[in-house]
Write a protein that holds these residues in place. Structure first.
Motif, PDB file in Angstrom:
ATOM      1  N   PRO A  49      23.998  40.199  43.210  1.00  0.00           N
ATOM      2  CA  PRO A  49      24.789  39.564  44.264  1.00  0.00           C
ATOM      3  C   PRO A  49      24.163  39.747  45.645  1.00  0.00           C
ATOM      4  CG  PRO A  49      26.237  40.794  42.782  1.00  0.00           C
ATOM      5  CD  PRO A  49      24.823  41.094  42.367  1.00  0.00           C
ATOM      6  N   THR A 133      23.279  52.844  41.093  1.00  0.00           N
ATOM      7  CA  THR A 133      24.339  52.603  42.089  1.00  0.00           C
ATOM      8  C   THR A 133      25.661  53.182  41.600  1.00  0.00           C
ATOM      9  OG1 THR A 133      23.211  50.572  42.731  1.00  0.00           O
ATOM     10  CG2 THR A 133      25.514  50.778  43.383  1.00  0.00           C
ATOM     11  N   GLY A 157      31.340  43.920  35.421  1.00  0.00           N
ATOM     12  CA  GLY A 157      29.989  43.588  35.860  1.00  0.00           C
ATOM     13  C   GLY A 157      29.028  44.746  35.642  1.00  0.00           C
ATOM     14  N   ALA A 158      27.830  44.599  36.198  1.00  0.00           N
ATOM     15  CA  ALA A 158      26.761  45.576  35.958  1.00  0.00           C
ATOM     16  C   ALA A 158      27.117  46.949  36.520  1.00  0.00           C
ATOM     17  CB  ALA A 158      25.464  45.055  36.581  1.00  0.00           C
ATOM     18  N   VAL A 159      27.394  47.024  37.812  1.00  0.00           N
ATOM     19  CA  VAL A 159      27.750  48.307  38.421  1.00  0.00           C
ATOM     20  C   VAL A 159      29.102  48.772  37.889  1.00  0.00           C
ATOM     21  CG1 VAL A 159      28.322  49.483  40.588  1.00  0.00           C
ATOM     22  CG2 VAL A 159      26.425  47.848  40.537  1.00  0.00           C
ATOM     23  N   GLY A 179      37.936  39.352  36.213  1.00  0.00           N
ATOM     24  CA  GLY A 179      38.458  37.982  36.141  1.00  0.00           C
ATOM     25  C   GLY A 179      38.486  37.450  34.717  1.00  0.00           C
ATOM     26  N   LYS A 183      37.198  39.419  29.739  1.00  0.00           N
ATOM     27  CA  LYS A 183      36.675  40.606  30.423  1.00  0.00           C
ATOM     28  C   LYS A 183      37.678  41.754  30.334  1.00  0.00           C
ATOM     29  CE  LYS A 183      33.427  38.248  33.447  1.00  0.00           C
ATOM     30  NZ  LYS A 183      32.795  38.142  34.751  1.00  0.00           N
ATOM     31  N   TYR A 198      42.553  39.830  37.846  1.00  0.00           N
ATOM     32  CA  TYR A 198      42.947  39.436  39.212  1.00  0.00           C
ATOM     33  C   TYR A 198      43.163  37.932  39.345  1.00  0.00           C
ATOM     34  CZ  TYR A 198      38.234  37.701  40.340  1.00  0.00           C
ATOM     35  OH  TYR A 198      37.057  36.981  40.362  1.00  0.00           O
ATOM     36  N   ASN A 221      33.649  46.831  44.759  1.00  0.00           N
ATOM     37  CA  ASN A 221      32.508  45.933  44.598  1.00  0.00           C
ATOM     38  C   ASN A 221      32.751  44.558  45.199  1.00  0.00           C
ATOM     39  OD1 ASN A 221      30.635  47.536  43.090  1.00  0.00           O
ATOM     40  ND2 ASN A 221      31.989  47.365  41.319  1.00  0.00           N
ATOM     41  N   CYS A 243      30.843  49.828  47.954  1.00  0.00           N
ATOM     42  CA  CYS A 243      29.590  49.526  47.263  1.00  0.00           C
ATOM     43  C   CYS A 243      29.139  48.109  47.586  1.00  0.00           C
ATOM     44  CB  CYS A 243      29.792  49.697  45.758  1.00  0.00           C
ATOM     45  SG  CYS A 243      28.339  49.243  44.815  1.00  0.00           S
ATOM     46  N   GLY A 244      30.077  47.189  47.659  1.00  0.00           N
ATOM     47  CA  GLY A 244      29.724  45.799  47.945  1.00  0.00           C
ATOM     48  C   GLY A 244      30.964  44.980  48.196  1.00  0.00           C
ATOM     49  N   TYR A 249      30.199  37.110  50.071  1.00  0.00           N
ATOM     50  CA  TYR A 249      28.768  36.971  50.363  1.00  0.00           C
ATOM     51  C   TYR A 249      28.353  35.543  50.735  1.00  0.00           C
ATOM     52  CZ  TYR A 249      27.812  41.715  48.590  1.00  0.00           C
ATOM     53  OH  TYR A 249      27.781  43.075  48.398  1.00  0.00           O
ATOM     54  N   PHE A 274      27.535  53.056  51.168  1.00  0.00           N
ATOM     55  CA  PHE A 274      26.284  53.717  50.775  1.00  0.00           C
ATOM     56  C   PHE A 274      25.296  52.670  50.277  1.00  0.00           C
ATOM     57  CE2 PHE A 274      25.950  53.602  46.094  1.00  0.00           C
ATOM     58  CZ  PHE A 274      27.158  52.989  45.806  1.00  0.00           C
ATOM     59  N   VAL A 276      22.069  52.420  47.547  1.00  0.00           N
ATOM     60  CA  VAL A 276      21.488  53.143  46.413  1.00  0.00           C
ATOM     61  C   VAL A 276      20.069  53.634  46.695  1.00  0.00           C
ATOM     62  CG1 VAL A 276      20.645  51.053  45.246  1.00  0.00           C
ATOM     63  CG2 VAL A 276      21.165  53.091  43.901  1.00  0.00           C
ATOM     64  N   LEU A 320      26.451  34.357  39.116  1.00  0.00           N
ATOM     65  CA  LEU A 320      26.996  35.680  39.467  1.00  0.00           C
ATOM     66  C   LEU A 320      28.288  35.556  40.268  1.00  0.00           C
ATOM     67  CD1 LEU A 320      24.209  37.990  40.896  1.00  0.00           C
ATOM     68  CD2 LEU A 320      25.639  38.434  38.918  1.00  0.00           C
ATOM     69  N   ASN A 325      28.846  36.420  34.008  1.00  0.00           N
ATOM     70  CA  ASN A 325      28.291  37.591  33.301  1.00  0.00           C
ATOM     71  C   ASN A 325      29.338  38.603  32.889  1.00  0.00           C
ATOM     72  OD1 ASN A 325      28.494  37.967  36.245  1.00  0.00           O
ATOM     73  ND2 ASN A 325      27.722  40.019  35.859  1.00  0.00           N
TER      74      ASN A 325
HETATM   75  N1  LIG Z   1      25.578  49.641  47.748  1.00  0.00           N
HETATM   76  C1  LIG Z   1      24.527  49.444  46.959  1.00  0.00           C
HETATM   77  O1  LIG Z   1      23.492  50.105  47.066  1.00  0.00           O
HETATM   78  C2  LIG Z   1      24.623  48.394  45.886  1.00  0.00           C
HETATM   79  C3  LIG Z   1      23.657  48.298  44.872  1.00  0.00           C
HETATM   80  C4  LIG Z   1      23.839  47.343  43.852  1.00  0.00           C
HETATM   81  C5  LIG Z   1      24.929  46.497  43.893  1.00  0.00           C
HETATM   82  N2  LIG Z   1      25.834  46.613  44.914  1.00  0.00           N
HETATM   83  C6  LIG Z   1      27.021  45.764  44.972  1.00  0.00           C
HETATM   84  O2  LIG Z   1      27.801  46.044  43.821  1.00  0.00           O
HETATM   85  C7  LIG Z   1      28.615  44.914  43.525  1.00  0.00           C
HETATM   86  C8  LIG Z   1      28.459  44.556  42.054  1.00  0.00           C
HETATM   87  O3  LIG Z   1      27.119  44.169  41.825  1.00  0.00           O
HETATM   88  P1  LIG Z   1      26.598  43.880  40.358  1.00  0.00           P
HETATM   89  O4  LIG Z   1      25.131  43.744  40.445  1.00  0.00           O
HETATM   90  O5  LIG Z   1      27.188  44.859  39.439  1.00  0.00           O
HETATM   91  O6  LIG Z   1      27.194  42.440  40.061  1.00  0.00           O
HETATM   92  P2  LIG Z   1      28.170  42.073  38.867  1.00  0.00           P
HETATM   93  O7  LIG Z   1      29.430  42.845  39.051  1.00  0.00           O
HETATM   94  O8  LIG Z   1      27.450  42.212  37.587  1.00  0.00           O
HETATM   95  O9  LIG Z   1      28.406  40.534  39.117  1.00  0.00           O
HETATM   96  C9  LIG Z   1      29.236  40.088  40.127  1.00  0.00           C
HETATM   97  C10 LIG Z   1      30.672  39.988  39.596  1.00  0.00           C
HETATM   98  O10 LIG Z   1      31.530  39.883  40.708  1.00  0.00           O
HETATM   99  C11 LIG Z   1      32.708  39.232  40.331  1.00  0.00           C
HETATM  100  N3  LIG Z   1      33.088  38.313  41.404  1.00  0.00           N
HETATM  101  C12 LIG Z   1      32.383  37.271  41.868  1.00  0.00           C
HETATM  102  N4  LIG Z   1      33.071  36.660  42.857  1.00  0.00           N
HETATM  103  C13 LIG Z   1      34.230  37.360  42.994  1.00  0.00           C
HETATM  104  C14 LIG Z   1      35.362  37.220  43.853  1.00  0.00           C
HETATM  105  N5  LIG Z   1      35.436  36.234  44.766  1.00  0.00           N
HETATM  106  N6  LIG Z   1      36.374  38.102  43.721  1.00  0.00           N
HETATM  107  C15 LIG Z   1      36.316  39.093  42.815  1.00  0.00           C
HETATM  108  N7  LIG Z   1      35.275  39.269  41.967  1.00  0.00           N
HETATM  109  C16 LIG Z   1      34.252  38.413  42.064  1.00  0.00           C
HETATM  110  C17 LIG Z   1      32.412  38.464  39.044  1.00  0.00           C
HETATM  111  O11 LIG Z   1      33.209  39.028  37.999  1.00  0.00           O
HETATM  112  P3  LIG Z   1      34.702  38.497  37.687  1.00  0.00           P
HETATM  113  O12 LIG Z   1      34.550  37.535  36.573  1.00  0.00           O
HETATM  114  O13 LIG Z   1      35.405  39.742  37.343  1.00  0.00           O
HETATM  115  O14 LIG Z   1      35.182  37.822  38.934  1.00  0.00           O
HETATM  116  C18 LIG Z   1      30.938  38.735  38.789  1.00  0.00           C
HETATM  117  O15 LIG Z   1      30.644  38.908  37.433  1.00  0.00           O
HETATM  118  C19 LIG Z   1      28.154  43.805  44.477  1.00  0.00           C
HETATM  119  O16 LIG Z   1      29.032  43.778  45.584  1.00  0.00           O
HETATM  120  C20 LIG Z   1      26.784  44.269  44.905  1.00  0.00           C
HETATM  121  O17 LIG Z   1      26.386  43.735  46.134  1.00  0.00           O
HETATM  122  C21 LIG Z   1      25.683  47.538  45.895  1.00  0.00           C
END
Ligand SMILES: NC(=O)c1ccc[n+]([C@@H]2O[C@H](COP(=O)([O-])OP(=O)(O)OC[C@H]3O[C@@H](n4cnc5c(N)ncnc54)[C@H](OP(=O)(O)O)[C@@H]3O)[C@@H](O)[C@H]2O)c1
Length: 333
Positions: A49, A133, A157-159, A179, A183, A198, A221, A243-244, A249, A274, A276, A320, A325
């Motif tokens: 993302p 992360t 999701g991944a995280v 969602g 899931k 949600y 997230n 985290c995000g 975005y 934070f 990662v 994404l 996913n």
């Molecule tokens: N701070 C750091 O260092 C760091 C590092 C890596 C990632 N992150 C952050 O961690 C978060 C998750 O990343 P990820 O790589 O694991 O992605 P992910 O969760 O695998 O993919 C994104 C998921 O977000 C959900 N989503 C998308 N739009 C949404 C919305 N409007 N409302 C609610 N949920 C929504 C979707 O799932 P649903 O079907 O459940 O909606 C989607 O599968 C992101 O915010 C990313 O930027 C931060």
């Protein structure tokens, strides 16, 4: 000898969602490696993302991708030619090679990966940056303790899916938000105590029902309304881990900030962001812990792998934000 590499480059900075004008398809000739270099054939590309943020020309934790450059992406691949002492032909590696088929590298930020421990997509997910992360966000920032109630959004999701399972393994009560019914069903299958859809449920109301004493740790997230619902349901001393904020975005204008931030005062809570990459020195600790949990079945590492090579990147990235996913989203090259 050289290698023809089909690549996706940044053509223009998007406002809102990236579209066809954002990207250009380019073929680049990757030359023979010089002294201290090697060439990698990329086999999997991580979709993140945060990639959307890397397209904005703003001050951030990492410089923006420049127009005309290959899109930045973490990848796995294998070494096909080498004049580097630490990387031999045939080695499986992970690194930030970009949305490319072949990359020339000097080894900076590249690690060798053991495909006997896990397949390449897992090295981009639970054993990759997203797993790191989850691990450091939950332990170092969230400071979870056994018996606490942990809430995580984008939980399928991944995280999120790694956060949820790490917190369960620590003896926490874990509530996930995701969602759709599939899931939610998967989150129950991997051991979460509660899962909220949600898209069809009122998160604020459901949280009050299932966690009447409040949440000790909220791993955020997504931001937006879900963050507000969590803030309204904190317990005294709660830690909110930022985290995000994937929900925002692609917004063209900044959404108003959290409406419920005064909960931090009421509940003597903290909200901490934070990145990662600040934990890079300790990645081996997290890789060891998570790979042990995968091996003994305490952690399910799941990936959604999309076929189609680098040409499929623009659509795959949009997937994404639509939630296509479950687990880590990966593009196969
Ligand atoms: N701070 C750091 O260092 C760091 C590092 C890596 C990632 N992150 C952050 O961690 C978060 C998750 O990343 P990820 O790589 O694991 O992605 P992910 O969760 O695998 O993919 C994104 C998921 O977000 C959900 N989503 C998308 N739009 C949404 C919305 N409007 N409302 C609610 N949920 C929504 C979707 O799932 P649903 O079907 O459940 O909606 C989607 O599968 C992101 O915010 C990313 O930027 C931060």
């Amino acid at each position: 000898m050289s290698w023809s590499s089909n690549e996706v480059h940044l053509a223009s900075r998007p406002t809102g969602y990236p579209d066809a004008g954002t990207w250009s398809a380019v073929t680049v000739e990757v030359p023979e490696p010089g002294e201290g270099q090697f060439v990698v054939k990329v086999d999997h590309i991580s979709l993140d993302p945060a990639m959307r943020g890397w397209l904005n020309d703003v001050r951030s934790y990492i410089p923006p991708v420049q127009i005309g450059e290959a899109m930045r992406a973490m990848c796995t691949g294998s070494v096909v030619a080498s004049r580097h002492p630490d990387f031999a032909v045939g080695d499986a590696v992970a690194g930030t090679f970009g949305v490319v088929e072949y990359a020339l590298s000097d080894g900076t930020g590249v690690t060798t990966i053991d495909l006997g421990v896990a397949a390449a997509p897992t090295w981009l997910g639970a054993l990759g940056m997203t797993g790191m992360t989850a691990y450091f966000g939950l332990h170092d920032v969230g400071r979870i303790k056994a018996g606490e109630t942990v809430l995580v959004s984008a939980a399928a999701g991944a995280v999120g899916s790694v956060v949820a399972q790490l917190a369960k393994a620590e003896g926490c009560r874990v509530i996930g938000i995701a969602g759709g019914p599939d899931k939610v069903a998967w989150l129950k299958e991997i051991g979460l105590d509660e899962a909220i859809d949600y898209k069809s449920e009122n998160v604020l109301r459901r949280l009050r029902e299932i966690a009447p004493k409040g949440i000790d740790v909220y791993f955020d997230n997504v931001g937006g309304d879900i963050l507000d619902a969590a803030l309204a349901n904190l317990r005294r001393g709660a830690r909110v881990v930022i985290c995000g904020a994937v929900a925002g975005y692609n917004d063209e204008t900044l959404a108003p900030g959290p409406k419920r931030y005064m909960s931090l005062l009421v509940f003597r809570a903290t909200m901490t962001g934070f990145v990662v990459f600040d934990y890079e020195d300790r990645f081996p600790e997290a890789v060891a812990a998570i790979s042990e949990m995968i091996a003994d079945g305490r952690l399910v590492a799941r990936e959604t792998v999309i076929d189609g090579g680098v040409a499929a990147f623009p659509d795959a990235l949009l997937g994404l934000y639509a939630g296509v996913n479950t687990g880590k989203l990966v593009l196969k090259v």
